[in-house]
Design a protein around this motif. Structure first.
Motif, PDB file in Angstrom:
ATOM      1  N   SER A 129      67.874 -30.645  13.606  1.00  0.00           N
ATOM      2  CA  SER A 129      68.297 -29.403  12.967  1.00  0.00           C
ATOM      3  C   SER A 129      67.159 -28.420  12.742  1.00  0.00           C
ATOM      4  CB  SER A 129      68.953 -29.728  11.624  1.00  0.00           C
ATOM      5  OG  SER A 129      68.036 -30.347  10.770  1.00  0.00           O
ATOM      6  N   SER A 130      66.040 -28.642  13.391  1.00  0.00           N
ATOM      7  CA  SER A 130      64.958 -27.672  13.270  1.00  0.00           C
ATOM      8  C   SER A 130      65.406 -26.327  13.817  1.00  0.00           C
ATOM      9  CB  SER A 130      63.724 -28.156  14.030  1.00  0.00           C
ATOM     10  OG  SER A 130      63.220 -29.329  13.445  1.00  0.00           O
ATOM     11  N   GLN A 131      64.814 -25.296  13.285  1.00  0.00           N
ATOM     12  CA  GLN A 131      65.225 -23.960  13.675  1.00  0.00           C
ATOM     13  C   GLN A 131      64.899 -23.708  15.147  1.00  0.00           C
ATOM     14  OE1 GLN A 131      64.867 -20.831  10.843  1.00  0.00           O
ATOM     15  NE2 GLN A 131      63.904 -22.152   9.352  1.00  0.00           N
ATOM     16  N   ALA A 132      65.900 -23.312  15.878  1.00  0.00           N
ATOM     17  CA  ALA A 132      65.698 -22.991  17.292  1.00  0.00           C
ATOM     18  C   ALA A 132      64.896 -21.707  17.407  1.00  0.00           C
ATOM     19  CB  ALA A 132      67.038 -22.843  18.000  1.00  0.00           C
ATOM     20  N   GLN A 133      63.904 -21.724  18.240  1.00  0.00           N
ATOM     21  CA  GLN A 133      63.051 -20.546  18.387  1.00  0.00           C
ATOM     22  C   GLN A 133      63.527 -19.721  19.576  1.00  0.00           C
ATOM     23  OE1 GLN A 133      61.513 -20.213  15.761  1.00  0.00           O
ATOM     24  NE2 GLN A 133      61.970 -22.300  15.230  1.00  0.00           N
ATOM     25  N   THR A 134      64.178 -18.647  19.290  1.00  0.00           N
ATOM     26  CA  THR A 134      64.686 -17.765  20.322  1.00  0.00           C
ATOM     27  C   THR A 134      64.546 -16.330  19.850  1.00  0.00           C
ATOM     28  OG1 THR A 134      66.651 -17.076  21.544  1.00  0.00           O
ATOM     29  CG2 THR A 134      67.016 -18.073  19.398  1.00  0.00           C
ATOM     30  N   SER A 135      64.391 -15.418  20.778  1.00  0.00           N
ATOM     31  CA  SER A 135      64.281 -14.013  20.403  1.00  0.00           C
ATOM     32  C   SER A 135      65.664 -13.369  20.228  1.00  0.00           C
ATOM     33  CB  SER A 135      63.484 -13.248  21.463  1.00  0.00           C
ATOM     34  OG  SER A 135      64.116 -13.367  22.723  1.00  0.00           O
ATOM     35  N   LEU A 136      66.716 -14.140  20.488  1.00  0.00           N
ATOM     36  CA  LEU A 136      68.076 -13.616  20.364  1.00  0.00           C
ATOM     37  C   LEU A 136      68.628 -13.894  18.972  1.00  0.00           C
ATOM     38  CD1 LEU A 136      69.523 -14.747  23.821  1.00  0.00           C
ATOM     39  CD2 LEU A 136      68.602 -12.511  23.194  1.00  0.00           C
ATOM     40  N   ARG A 137      69.139 -12.863  18.345  1.00  0.00           N
ATOM     41  CA  ARG A 137      69.704 -13.017  17.001  1.00  0.00           C
ATOM     42  C   ARG A 137      71.141 -13.505  17.081  1.00  0.00           C
ATOM     43  NH1 ARG A 137      68.505 -10.814  11.935  1.00  0.00           N
ATOM     44  NH2 ARG A 137      70.278 -10.503  10.557  1.00  0.00           N
ATOM     45  N   LEU A 138      71.493 -14.476  16.253  1.00  0.00           N
ATOM     46  CA  LEU A 138      72.866 -14.940  16.179  1.00  0.00           C
ATOM     47  C   LEU A 138      73.731 -13.883  15.502  1.00  0.00           C
ATOM     48  CD1 LEU A 138      72.351 -18.618  14.916  1.00  0.00           C
ATOM     49  CD2 LEU A 138      72.771 -17.872  17.262  1.00  0.00           C
ATOM     50  N   SER A 139      74.969 -13.783  15.929  1.00  0.00           N
ATOM     51  CA  SER A 139      75.916 -12.900  15.246  1.00  0.00           C
ATOM     52  C   SER A 139      76.265 -13.530  13.901  1.00  0.00           C
ATOM     53  CB  SER A 139      77.186 -12.748  16.081  1.00  0.00           C
ATOM     54  OG  SER A 139      77.914 -13.972  16.085  1.00  0.00           O
ATOM     55  N   PRO A 140      76.848 -12.770  12.973  1.00  0.00           N
ATOM     56  CA  PRO A 140      77.235 -13.369  11.689  1.00  0.00           C
ATOM     57  C   PRO A 140      78.138 -14.586  11.847  1.00  0.00           C
ATOM     58  CG  PRO A 140      77.286 -10.988  11.504  1.00  0.00           C
ATOM     59  CD  PRO A 140      77.022 -11.294  12.955  1.00  0.00           C
ATOM     60  N   ALA A 141      79.079 -14.547  12.776  1.00  0.00           N
ATOM     61  CA  ALA A 141      79.978 -15.688  12.977  1.00  0.00           C
ATOM     62  C   ALA A 141      79.218 -16.879  13.547  1.00  0.00           C
ATOM     63  CB  ALA A 141      81.129 -15.291  13.909  1.00  0.00           C
ATOM     64  N   GLU A 142      78.344 -16.636  14.504  1.00  0.00           N
ATOM     65  CA  GLU A 142      77.549 -17.722  15.081  1.00  0.00           C
ATOM     66  C   GLU A 142      76.622 -18.323  14.033  1.00  0.00           C
ATOM     67  OE1 GLU A 142      77.067 -16.124  19.701  1.00  0.00           O
ATOM     68  OE2 GLU A 142      75.709 -15.385  18.135  1.00  0.00           O
TER      69      GLU A 142
ATOM     70  N   TRP B  64      63.375 -16.167  14.540  1.00  0.00           N
ATOM     71  CA  TRP B  64      64.346 -15.954  13.464  1.00  0.00           C
ATOM     72  C   TRP B  64      64.177 -17.062  12.441  1.00  0.00           C
ATOM     73  CZ3 TRP B  64      66.460 -11.378  13.205  1.00  0.00           C
ATOM     74  CH2 TRP B  64      66.485 -10.603  14.370  1.00  0.00           C
ATOM     75  N   LEU B  65      63.858 -16.677  11.234  1.00  0.00           N
ATOM     76  CA  LEU B  65      63.604 -17.598  10.134  1.00  0.00           C
ATOM     77  C   LEU B  65      64.848 -17.659   9.258  1.00  0.00           C
ATOM     78  CD1 LEU B  65      61.489 -19.296   8.573  1.00  0.00           C
ATOM     79  CD2 LEU B  65      60.803 -17.171   7.426  1.00  0.00           C
ATOM     80  N   ASP B  66      65.390 -18.857   9.083  1.00  0.00           N
ATOM     81  CA  ASP B  66      66.665 -18.985   8.366  1.00  0.00           C
ATOM     82  C   ASP B  66      66.486 -19.820   7.103  1.00  0.00           C
ATOM     83  OD1 ASP B  66      69.247 -18.982   7.556  1.00  0.00           O
ATOM     84  OD2 ASP B  66      70.071 -19.882   9.374  1.00  0.00           O
ATOM     85  N   PHE B  67      66.439 -19.146   5.964  1.00  0.00           N
ATOM     86  CA  PHE B  67      66.297 -19.840   4.690  1.00  0.00           C
ATOM     87  C   PHE B  67      67.567 -20.600   4.297  1.00  0.00           C
ATOM     88  CE2 PHE B  67      62.868 -16.704   4.328  1.00  0.00           C
ATOM     89  CZ  PHE B  67      61.829 -17.519   3.918  1.00  0.00           C
ATOM     90  N   ASN B  68      68.659 -20.366   4.986  1.00  0.00           N
ATOM     91  CA  ASN B  68      69.860 -21.153   4.741  1.00  0.00           C
ATOM     92  C   ASN B  68      69.646 -22.618   5.121  1.00  0.00           C
ATOM     93  OD1 ASN B  68      72.202 -19.126   4.053  1.00  0.00           O
ATOM     94  ND2 ASN B  68      71.010 -18.171   5.687  1.00  0.00           N
ATOM     95  N   ARG B  69      68.557 -22.917   5.815  1.00  0.00           N
ATOM     96  CA  ARG B  69      68.221 -24.280   6.212  1.00  0.00           C
ATOM     97  C   ARG B  69      67.173 -24.915   5.291  1.00  0.00           C
ATOM     98  NH1 ARG B  69      69.390 -25.684  11.736  1.00  0.00           N
ATOM     99  NH2 ARG B  69      70.648 -24.083  12.752  1.00  0.00           N
ATOM    100  N   ALA B  70      66.870 -24.274   4.178  1.00  0.00           N
ATOM    101  CA  ALA B  70      65.900 -24.837   3.231  1.00  0.00           C
ATOM    102  C   ALA B  70      66.495 -26.075   2.564  1.00  0.00           C
ATOM    103  CB  ALA B  70      65.536 -23.790   2.179  1.00  0.00           C
ATOM    104  N   TYR B  71      65.698 -27.122   2.481  1.00  0.00           N
ATOM    105  CA  TYR B  71      66.190 -28.372   1.889  1.00  0.00           C
ATOM    106  C   TYR B  71      65.148 -28.930   0.921  1.00  0.00           C
ATOM    107  CZ  TYR B  71      63.168 -30.613   5.394  1.00  0.00           C
ATOM    108  OH  TYR B  71      62.099 -30.994   6.161  1.00  0.00           O
ATOM    109  N   ASN B  72      65.582 -29.870   0.098  1.00  0.00           N
ATOM    110  CA  ASN B  72      64.714 -30.462  -0.909  1.00  0.00           C
ATOM    111  C   ASN B  72      63.897 -31.623  -0.346  1.00  0.00           C
ATOM    112  OD1 ASN B  72      65.719 -28.798  -2.929  1.00  0.00           O
ATOM    113  ND2 ASN B  72      67.267 -30.265  -3.583  1.00  0.00           N
TER     114      ASN B  72
END
Length: 198
Positions: free
Chosen positions: A6-19, A156-164
Motif C-alpha cells: 500500500s505504499s504510495q504509487a509514484q506517478t505524475s498523474l493525479r487521480l480523479s476524486p472518484a479514483e 502525489w502525497l496522500d495524507f489519507n494513508r497516514a497510519y499509527n
C-alpha cells in the motif's frame, strides 16, 4: 509497520476524486485486514476479539497534494530515536515540498539502511511526522507514511494513508517505534488517515 502493498504509487498523474476515494477505501480495508490477521496484527491478545476496524478520518481529497521531490545525496547515516532502546540507522533520502491549507511545507523522507537490504524494500522510503492533531484527534506520538523512491520530481502525497506506529496499540514495550525527527513537525493540522481511538 511495513505496508509493502500500500505504499504510495509514484506517478505524475493525479487521480480523479472518484479514483482517489476508491484508492483510500482499498488502503483502509487492507490496513483493517492486517490488524485482523493474528500473524500480522500489533494488537495485544485481549484487544483482538473486540476489534471492529481502525478509526479513520473521512477520506479528504484536499489532503492529496502535489509535491516536488528533491533528492539529498549528501546526508550521512544517523541513528533514529525510537520509543525503546533500538536505534536503527537511517539516512535522509530527500525532501518533499508541497502546499497545504495555503502554507508551503516540507517533509523529510528517510531510507532505512537495514530495511533496504530486504527483498521488496530496496526502494522503500519512510516519512514519520507529527502535526497539531497529535494527542487528541490523532496518536500523540505522530504518524507514518510509506513511500517509494519516485521516478520523477513531481509526486502525489496522500495524507489519507497516514497510519499509527505499532506502539499506539501495545503499551507493553514490545515494539520499538521510530520517533518523528523535529524537522518533520508540521505546523498544519492533518485531519486525514488513521485517527486516535482514545
Amino acid at each position: 509497520m511495513l505496508l509493502a502493498g500500500s505504499s504510495q504509487a509514484q506517478t505524475s498523474l493525479r487521480l480523479s476524486p472518484a479514483e482517489h476515494a476508491a484508492a483510500v477505501a482499498a488502503f483502509q480495508q487492507e490496513l483493517d485486514a492486517e490488524y485482523r490477521d493474528p500473524a500480522r496484527t500489533p494488537l495485544p491478545a485481549e484487544a483482538r476479539g473486540t476489534f471492529q476496524g481502525l478509526p479513520f478520518f473521512p477520506a479528504d481529497y484536499r489532503y492529496y497534494v502535489e509535491a516536488t521531490f528533491v533528492r539529498d545525496s549528501t546526508s550521512a547515516p544517523f541513528k533514529m530515536k525510537t520509543t525503546g532502546l533500538r536505534e536503527p540507522e537511517y539516512r535522509k533520502y530527500g525532501e518533499l515540498h508541497f502546499t497545504l491549507h495555503g502554507r508551503k511545507l516540507t517533509l523529510s523522507v528517510y531510507q532505512g539502511l537495514d530495511l533496504m537490504r530486504r527483498p521488496g524494500y530496496e526502494d522503500y522510503l519512510f516519512i514519520p511526522f507529527t502535526d497539531p492533531t497529535n494527542g487528541h484527534e490523532s496518536y500523540g506520538g505522530g504518524r507514518y507514511l510509506d513511500f517509494r523512491i519516485p521516478k520523477s520530481r513531481t509526486v502525489w502525497l496522500d495524507f489519507n494513508r497516514a497510519y499509527n506506529p505499532y506502539c499506539a496499540y501495545d503499551a507493553s514495550g514490545k515494539y520499538s517505534c521510530p520517533v518523528p525527527p523535529a524537522e518533520n513537525r508540521l505546523p498544519a493540522a492533518i485531519r486525514a488517515g488513521v485517527r486516535s481511538d482514545h
